[in-house]
Scaffold this active site. Sequence first.
Site: not given
Length: 357
Positions: A311-313
């Site tokens: 999700g962060d990426s």
Amino acid sequence: MDVTAPTYEGPGFVKPVKKGALMGFGNPLLDISAEVPEDFLVKYKLKSGDIILAEESHVPIYAELIENYKVDFIAGGATQNAIRVAQWILRSENATAFIGCVGRDKYSEELVNCCKKDGVATHYLVTDEVPTGTCAVLVVDKERTLVANLAAANQYKHSHTQSSKIQQVVANAEIFYCGGFPLSTPDGPETMLSICKHAVENNKPFCLNLSAPFLIQFFWEKLQEVLYHADYLFGNESEAAEFSKKQGWECPLPEVALRIAAMPKASGARCRTVVITQGSDSTIVAQNGKVTLYPVPKLEKQYIVDTNGAGDSFVGGFLAKLVQQCEVPECVRAGHYAARVIIQQNGCSLPRAPDIA
């Protein structure tokens, strides 16, 4: 054997980005990542996929991981991860900046060195009171469970943001991104709102992530204050479902996204864009009263190493193209690309130079 899946770079362009164009504020943590058996989760009363703050019963986890398992130390913290990935795609040195609080110890030195290698300009507040925050990343059958001990990250002081040095970093930025996690810290909400105020007054986009269901459950009022200023809101299906539950809505996720996008906001300069990821299912984007579903290119399970940081990426890829003034479809494509690459690594590790323009 090379198990890197084929990429799908597609069309794109590179636009020069000035130093510090994208600024992030969040909780910098050092990830302690290891593959563990299911029994490990049971021992600490954890469920696969949990994202929680460590309680007293979780304190022994970190030492046990280091003593009994093969661990990797990786620069972490949700917002810092997104900023590192954005920097990886942008490629211009110090196109990104990050602020947060760390301890004066070897772990913070690891974080500084890692971010420096990645090209991110860190502007940490360093405290002598507590150690650098850590996050246990427990990987069971490629699914991750996160237990964060905020430590120094919890000690960020708004006075640091008000210093002349950080005010210059803020003034220089063109886009701001905050994860939701600082909402749980003493000075986090005030700091986020000060960034919001600058963004609104200077017509700069402010981006926010829901980050975890517990923030919606226990920090709702603070979340609402910051959401009021958000031009872009990110979240996954679990967070969107919790938001819907909190509001008393009974509707499918695309409608949830539309309703959040239509909520009041501080700046009328642009509509709010809501982006909801659903793992391998289509990404939902609500904008201008319309929902668009973006299919996620399939990645065979054999290539997946660790979903930690997916999700962060995605957010990092999206923000990289947003800084380059790309339209939403291109931002989503870059987000999918970044997530696809990162889940083939251990943790949010940055591999080869990206082959996306």
